[in-house]
Design an enzyme around this catalytic site. Structure first.
Site, mmCIF file in Angstrom:
data_model
loop_
_atom_site.group_PDB
_atom_site.id
_atom_site.type_symbol
_atom_site.label_atom_id
_atom_site.label_comp_id
_atom_site.label_asym_id
_atom_site.label_seq_id
_atom_site.Cartn_x
_atom_site.Cartn_y
_atom_site.Cartn_z
ATOM 1 N N ARG A 49 -11.034 0.359 -14.784
ATOM 2 C CA ARG A 49 -11.092 0.176 -13.326
ATOM 3 C C ARG A 49 -12.487 -0.247 -12.875
ATOM 4 N NH1 ARG A 49 -7.671 5.566 -12.035
ATOM 5 N NH2 ARG A 49 -5.621 4.708 -12.512
ATOM 6 N N ARG A 103 -24.414 7.072 -31.540
ATOM 7 C CA ARG A 103 -23.184 7.626 -32.098
ATOM 8 C C ARG A 103 -23.384 8.108 -33.529
ATOM 9 N NH1 ARG A 103 -23.059 2.708 -34.211
ATOM 10 N NH2 ARG A 103 -21.570 2.180 -35.832
#
Length: 145
Positions: free
Chosen positions: A31, A104
């Site tokens: 979105r 990560r």
């Protein structure tokens, strides 16, 4: 029997909730960046969130299988504790990947280490079961003697 699996079940539910959280993060990112399915490419910020979610989803079945095997054949408490650590590592992995692909790495290595410990616990527990059930050799009694 339920007293032998309740910790594993609780960690499993937490893991499912974590996976749902990761999916919701991808929906939110779609979105924000205006990326409609089935597209999977866009700004690097979106792609990192998307890849983090996909990577976590790919490892989830492996984690569940090892969690339950280690818990049933080795020790429920140890497996559940390792499961919680793994879920925390995966959360840190997701948050780190969302910020930068290099962030990560440490949580990824930590989570992989936990999976290997679960592999070892599973293998030892299953080996002990086979030896005691089919060969009549109780390794724990031999070690205690």
């Amino acid at each position: 029997m339920l007293d032998q699996i309740h910790l594993l079940a609780a960690v499993t539910v937490l893991g499912v909730l974590e996976q749902a959280y990761f999916v919701l993060q991808v929906i939110y990112a779609r979105r924000v960046f205006g990326i409609s399915p089935p597209k999977i490419s866009g700004p690097p910020e979106f792609e990192r969130i998307f890849r983090a979610q996909v990577n976590c989803s790919e490892y989830f079945p492996i984690f569940l299988a090892l969690l339950w095997q280690a818990g049933l054949f080795f020790h429920q408490g140890l497996a559940a504790a390792l499961g919680l650590l793994y879920l925390y590592a995966r959360y840190c992995y997701f948050i780190g990947y969302r910020a930068s692909s290099s962030k990560r790495l440490a949580p990824m290595y930590f989570g992989t280490g936990i999976l290997w410990i679960l592999v070892a616990a599973s293998a030892l527990g299953i080996l002990h079961f086979f030896l005691s059930h089919y060969v009549g050799l109780n390794v724990l009694q031999l070690l205690a003697a």
